[in-house]
Motif scaffolding. Structure first.
Motif, PDB file in Angstrom:
ATOM      1  N   ARG B 198      15.971  29.065  36.831  1.00  0.00           N
ATOM      2  CA  ARG B 198      17.061  28.415  37.543  1.00  0.00           C
ATOM      3  C   ARG B 198      18.092  29.491  37.863  1.00  0.00           C
ATOM      4  NH1 ARG B 198      21.715  26.920  35.425  1.00  0.00           N
ATOM      5  NH2 ARG B 198      20.941  27.259  33.317  1.00  0.00           N
ATOM      6  N   PRO B 199      18.373  29.723  39.141  1.00  0.00           N
ATOM      7  CA  PRO B 199      19.358  30.753  39.466  1.00  0.00           C
ATOM      8  C   PRO B 199      20.711  30.403  38.866  1.00  0.00           C
ATOM      9  CG  PRO B 199      18.215  30.026  41.430  1.00  0.00           C
ATOM     10  CD  PRO B 199      17.841  29.082  40.347  1.00  0.00           C
ATOM     11  N   ARG B 200      21.308  31.391  38.263  1.00  0.00           N
ATOM     12  CA  ARG B 200      22.597  31.156  37.610  1.00  0.00           C
ATOM     13  C   ARG B 200      23.718  31.650  38.508  1.00  0.00           C
ATOM     14  NH1 ARG B 200      18.894  31.617  33.780  1.00  0.00           N
ATOM     15  NH2 ARG B 200      19.112  30.358  31.917  1.00  0.00           N
ATOM     16  N   PRO B 201      24.888  31.073  38.366  1.00  0.00           N
ATOM     17  CA  PRO B 201      26.000  31.572  39.188  1.00  0.00           C
ATOM     18  C   PRO B 201      26.296  33.022  38.851  1.00  0.00           C
ATOM     19  CG  PRO B 201      26.778  29.998  37.556  1.00  0.00           C
ATOM     20  CD  PRO B 201      25.305  29.948  37.522  1.00  0.00           C
ATOM     21  N   LYS B 202      26.644  33.784  39.875  1.00  0.00           N
ATOM     22  CA  LYS B 202      26.916  35.193  39.677  1.00  0.00           C
ATOM     23  C   LYS B 202      28.204  35.352  38.869  1.00  0.00           C
ATOM     24  CE  LYS B 202      27.170  39.373  42.368  1.00  0.00           C
ATOM     25  NZ  LYS B 202      27.622  39.914  43.619  1.00  0.00           N
ATOM     26  N   ARG B 203      28.153  36.238  37.914  1.00  0.00           N
ATOM     27  CA  ARG B 203      29.329  36.453  37.092  1.00  0.00           C
ATOM     28  C   ARG B 203      30.359  37.254  37.876  1.00  0.00           C
ATOM     29  NH1 ARG B 203      31.120  39.844  33.517  1.00  0.00           N
ATOM     30  NH2 ARG B 203      29.454  41.331  33.858  1.00  0.00           N
ATOM     31  N   MET B 204      31.579  36.776  37.895  1.00  0.00           N
ATOM     32  CA  MET B 204      32.627  37.486  38.632  1.00  0.00           C
ATOM     33  C   MET B 204      33.508  38.217  37.640  1.00  0.00           C
ATOM     34  SD  MET B 204      33.616  34.488  41.227  1.00  0.00           S
ATOM     35  CE  MET B 204      34.573  35.372  42.419  1.00  0.00           C
ATOM     36  N   ARG B 205      33.931  39.382  38.038  1.00  0.00           N
ATOM     37  CA  ARG B 205      34.854  40.122  37.175  1.00  0.00           C
ATOM     38  C   ARG B 205      36.257  39.607  37.461  1.00  0.00           C
ATOM     39  NH1 ARG B 205      31.404  44.565  38.177  1.00  0.00           N
ATOM     40  NH2 ARG B 205      30.113  44.797  36.342  1.00  0.00           N
ATOM     41  N   LEU B 206      36.816  38.855  36.537  1.00  0.00           N
ATOM     42  CA  LEU B 206      38.136  38.286  36.760  1.00  0.00           C
ATOM     43  C   LEU B 206      39.195  39.313  36.409  1.00  0.00           C
ATOM     44  CD1 LEU B 206      37.727  34.682  35.402  1.00  0.00           C
ATOM     45  CD2 LEU B 206      37.884  35.431  37.749  1.00  0.00           C
ATOM     46  N   ALA B 207      40.155  39.423  37.285  1.00  0.00           N
ATOM     47  CA  ALA B 207      41.264  40.335  37.015  1.00  0.00           C
ATOM     48  C   ALA B 207      42.154  39.695  35.958  1.00  0.00           C
ATOM     49  CB  ALA B 207      42.045  40.589  38.293  1.00  0.00           C
ATOM     50  N   ALA B 208      42.611  40.497  35.019  1.00  0.00           N
ATOM     51  CA  ALA B 208      43.519  39.986  34.009  1.00  0.00           C
ATOM     52  C   ALA B 208      44.909  39.889  34.632  1.00  0.00           C
ATOM     53  CB  ALA B 208      43.537  40.918  32.807  1.00  0.00           C
ATOM     54  N   ALA B 209      45.359  38.688  34.907  1.00  0.00           N
ATOM     55  CA  ALA B 209      46.667  38.510  35.541  1.00  0.00           C
ATOM     56  C   ALA B 209      47.370  37.350  34.859  1.00  0.00           C
ATOM     57  CB  ALA B 209      46.498  38.244  37.035  1.00  0.00           C
ATOM     58  N   ALA B 210      48.694  37.336  34.985  1.00  0.00           N
ATOM     59  CA  ALA B 210      49.483  36.354  34.252  1.00  0.00           C
ATOM     60  C   ALA B 210      49.248  34.947  34.769  1.00  0.00           C
ATOM     61  CB  ALA B 210      50.961  36.727  34.350  1.00  0.00           C
ATOM     62  N   SER B 211      49.213  34.785  36.085  1.00  0.00           N
ATOM     63  CA  SER B 211      49.148  33.424  36.611  1.00  0.00           C
ATOM     64  C   SER B 211      47.945  33.265  37.521  1.00  0.00           C
ATOM     65  CB  SER B 211      50.424  33.123  37.394  1.00  0.00           C
ATOM     66  OG  SER B 211      50.430  33.903  38.559  1.00  0.00           O
ATOM     67  N   ALA B 212      47.637  32.015  37.811  1.00  0.00           N
ATOM     68  CA  ALA B 212      46.514  31.730  38.697  1.00  0.00           C
ATOM     69  C   ALA B 212      46.767  32.294  40.085  1.00  0.00           C
ATOM     70  CB  ALA B 212      46.287  30.222  38.767  1.00  0.00           C
ATOM     71  N   ALA B 213      48.038  32.274  40.514  1.00  0.00           N
ATOM     72  CA  ALA B 213      48.370  32.802  41.839  1.00  0.00           C
ATOM     73  C   ALA B 213      48.047  34.293  41.908  1.00  0.00           C
ATOM     74  CB  ALA B 213      49.853  32.554  42.136  1.00  0.00           C
ATOM     75  N   ASP B 214      48.374  35.024  40.821  1.00  0.00           N
ATOM     76  CA  ASP B 214      48.089  36.462  40.802  1.00  0.00           C
ATOM     77  C   ASP B 214      46.590  36.732  40.817  1.00  0.00           C
ATOM     78  OD1 ASP B 214      50.736  36.842  40.704  1.00  0.00           O
ATOM     79  OD2 ASP B 214      50.845  37.293  38.561  1.00  0.00           O
ATOM     80  N   ARG B 215      45.825  35.902  40.066  1.00  0.00           N
ATOM     81  CA  ARG B 215      44.367  36.098  40.031  1.00  0.00           C
ATOM     82  C   ARG B 215      43.758  35.850  41.402  1.00  0.00           C
ATOM     83  NH1 ARG B 215      44.641  33.766  34.965  1.00  0.00           N
ATOM     84  NH2 ARG B 215      44.087  31.712  35.736  1.00  0.00           N
ATOM     85  N   LEU B 216      44.232  34.785  42.062  1.00  0.00           N
ATOM     86  CA  LEU B 216      43.722  34.474  43.403  1.00  0.00           C
ATOM     87  C   LEU B 216      44.024  35.627  44.354  1.00  0.00           C
ATOM     88  CD1 LEU B 216      42.438  32.307  45.220  1.00  0.00           C
ATOM     89  CD2 LEU B 216      44.733  31.634  45.848  1.00  0.00           C
ATOM     90  N   LYS B 217      45.231  36.175  44.221  1.00  0.00           N
ATOM     91  CA  LYS B 217      45.632  37.280  45.085  1.00  0.00           C
ATOM     92  C   LYS B 217      44.720  38.489  44.843  1.00  0.00           C
ATOM     93  CE  LYS B 217      49.946  39.437  46.387  1.00  0.00           C
ATOM     94  NZ  LYS B 217      51.245  39.809  45.847  1.00  0.00           N
TER      95      LYS B 217
END
Lengths: 398, 256
Positions: B198-217
């Protein structure tokens, strides 16, 4: 009159909660003093109000709101700086590739997978390296076995195998994890499995304390079982350990005696001209601003770079189609991208998102490529290319 | 005249799932053909009636030896016994099969059982009377030259030259020699749960940021560079700046 007359006013006053700027009465159950601090929207609003000005202005995105609640950085301070597992229930041994003496991302992911196995049962992660490697504590290692530098050569899989077997003998780990990498981890895992006579679960793509699974039958099926002793970890399948530093206490590496059958080993120079773009480490790329293709090819030869180009030049036939960089060509992962006369269409920039260093030479100051570049030069490519060839030759002869 | 044994397996087409010649084993056979004056012995352990084996014969061999073992049998003991008898100077095979467990263990187990040297992921080979020179392919186009004594087991990487086409006439004319062999059943597959991948979702490297807005940016905005800009320098100045930058980032070695 039998009972005493009630005084509702006094009862209410007795339930007044001290502190706070608004009067507040605990009319229901008696409030728990040790509970979560109550949010006070009025004081938040006052703190968010920008002082000055005729009309009241409220900035909810400013520092006021952040300061009012505990930020994410408040949590780690309450925990110890370094996590120490003094008496682990079991050990998980991770064998690092560390090409060039530094942990690779794949090594970190392998240690992260070992971390998840160890944390599930109160174990500890031991990492086997050759020579001193930086950043093991941050990667999540509790113990470090470092074979002294010089005992294992640059490419010496037989000595590495003997070192791993000696470490297994010494530590008796519950699991041994290798990175399934072409840098030597996949080879080493199989050598260890062949010598120890145990089955290897190669290329593990998902792992928990109860089950490990890997792809088989050309990737069409997967097999799952309880995690065996020897496993190699697929790339990009696990997250690296992120957070608290671990102890990384140095242990004495065991002695080992390899059986050597492989003879002399010589590294070869990279033939950059024949590399595919996806493999290349240094790409010289040309766009619509390049007209002198002889100088372009000469520059690629002198610098030892792999040639690439934008869609336009491949369409016009200046470069073959397999040299196209961008969304409809190759997505490159080179360390350096030297772009001559490329404006930087979005589709082209998509192709170079993974590139670390970008140098752009373009006549247009406002091109997108100039914004992306780490070093941008506003000049004509036809003038700079021969000058760069001459300068490189001069520096090499000097 | 070196004697080369090539271990061949039956592949599986990734889209249709039909049996085919395994691409890496075909590269190994092509590499054996490229050795001058080599006596090439092609060996397969499995079902001798498999039609995909004819694709290998079509590459230019007259004979192919098949050690007939049952489907769930372990091929290593049969191959080891046959190779011990044959005692070749070199054993070549693809680095990973595609159709069974795909563990990549067979060459290692054979090398260990016969006491041969083992080299993985080679892209080219040449052999003299007593030594073999193997070019090992590494990521990013790097190569390593390994000189080793014979006999040696080597696995072939995708960087090796592409295999020739299989010719229909030769495939028809080729002879398959069938040898009976013992194979103990492999019990690992019985202990495992086997299910479709079963294909698994690709793992994304999440940026360590304080807020969700910063991560989205951090996830969405185009990365911009350090932004050193030189406007209309002389070509020599520009060349010096580029060269110094490349040397500073260790992209090229400084000649002087």
């Amino acid at each position: 009159m039998t009972g005493k007359r009630r005084d509702p006013r006094a009862e209410r006053q007795a339930r007044l909660i001290a502190g706070g700027e608004r009067k507040r009465f605990a009319l229901g159950a008696v409030p728990q003093p040790a509970g979560r601090p109550r949010r006070d929207p009025r004081s938040l609003r006052r703190a968010a109000t920008v002082p000055g000005g005729v009309r009241p202005r409220i900035d909810w995105h400013g520092g006021a709101r952040m300061a009012a609640r505990p930020g994410p950085d408040a949590r780690p301070q309450s925990q110890p700086e370094i996590r120490i597992t003094a008496d682990p229930a079991f050990l998980v041994l991770a064998v690092a590739d560390h090409p060039g003496g530094a942990l690779s991302e794949h090594d970190r992911e392998t240690i992260g997978a070992a971390r998840s196995l160890a944390d599930a049962g109160g174990g500890a992660v031991a990492v086997l390296t050759s020579g001193t490697v930086e950043g093991l504590a941050e990667a999540g290692a509790d113990r470090v076995l470092s074979v002294p530098a010089g005992h294992i050569g640059d490419y010496d899989p037989e000595a590495r195998t003997a070192a791993v077997l000696a470490a297994i003998d010494l530590l008796k780990p519950r699991h041994v994890l290798f990175p399934e990498s072409a840098e030597g981890g996949a080879d080493l895992a199989r050598r260890v499995a062949a010598l120890s006579g145990e089955r290897l679960f190669g290329g593990v793509a998902s792992l928990s304390a109860d089950a490990a699974s890997r792809r088989m039958r050309g990737g069409a099926m997967e097999m799952a079982a309880a995690p065996p002793r020897l496993m190699s970890i697929a790339e990009n399948a696990f997250a690296a350990h992120d957070g608290v530093r671990h102890e990384a206490r140095a242990l004495d590496a065991p002695a080992f005696a390899p059986v050597r059958r492989i003879g002399t080993v010589t590294p070869l120079a990279i033939e950059a001209g024949t590399l595919s773009l996806a493999d290349a480490d240094f790409i010289l790329s040309g766009g619509n601003g390049v007209t002198d293709w002889a100088a372009f090819a000469e520059l690629g030869r002198v610098l030892g770079a792999t040639l690439g180009g934008s869609r336009v030049v491949c369409d016009e036939g200046h470069l073959p189609r397999d040299r196209q960089v961008g969304a409809s060509g190759s997505l490159v992962t080179a360390r350096c991208y030297l772009a001559f006369g490329i404006a930087g269409a979005p589709q082209h920039l998509q192709g170079i998102t993974e590139v670390r260093h970008v140098v752009a030479i373009n006549t247009d100051l406002h091109a997108e490529m100039i914004k992306r570049a780490d070093l941008a030069i506003i000049a004509d490519a036809q003038a700079v290319m021969p000058a760069l060839v001459a300068h490189a030759k001069e520096r090499r002869d000097a | 005249m070196p004697s080369v044994a090539v271990l061949l397996s039956v592949g599986r087409h990734p889209a249709s799932g039909r049996a085919r010649r395994a691409p890496l084993d075909a590269r190994a056979l092509e590499m054996a053909f490229s050795l001058p004056n080599a006596a090439v012995h092609a060996i397969h352990a499995g079902n001798p009636d498999e039609p995909a084996l004819r694709d290998y014969l079509g590459m230019g061999m007259e004979r192919l030896t098949v050690l007939s073992i049952p489907r769930d049998g372990d091929p290593v003991p049969a191959l080891t016994a046959h190779l011990e008898q044959l005692s070749p100077d070199m054993v070549l095979c693809g680095s990973r099969a595609e159709g069974g467990e795909d563990s990549g263990m067979v060459p290692y187990l054979i090398a260990h059982a016969l006491g041969y040297a083992m080299v993985a992921d080679i892209a080219a080979v040449s052999a003299s009377a007593a030594t073999a020179t193997l070019t090992q392919a590494l990521p990013r186009g790097r190569r390593r030259l390994i000189e080793t004594g014979l006999p040696v087991v080597a696995t072939v990487n995708t960087a090796a030259p592409a295999p020739r086409q299989s010719s229909f006439g030769r495939a028809r004319r080729g002879v398959i020699d069938i040898l009976a062999a013992d194979a103990p059943p492999d019990t690992l597959a019985d202990q495992c749960e086997i299910r479709p991948w079963r294909p698994r979702p690709k793992r994304m490297r999440l940026a360590a940021a304080a807020s969700a807005a910063d991560r989205l940016k951090a996830m969405t905005e185009t990365r911009s560079g350090e932004g050193a800009v030189m406007i209309q320098p002389s070509p020599e100045e520009a060349a010096r700046a580029i060269y110094a930058y490349l040397v500073e980032k260790r992209i090229i070695g400084d000649g002087s």
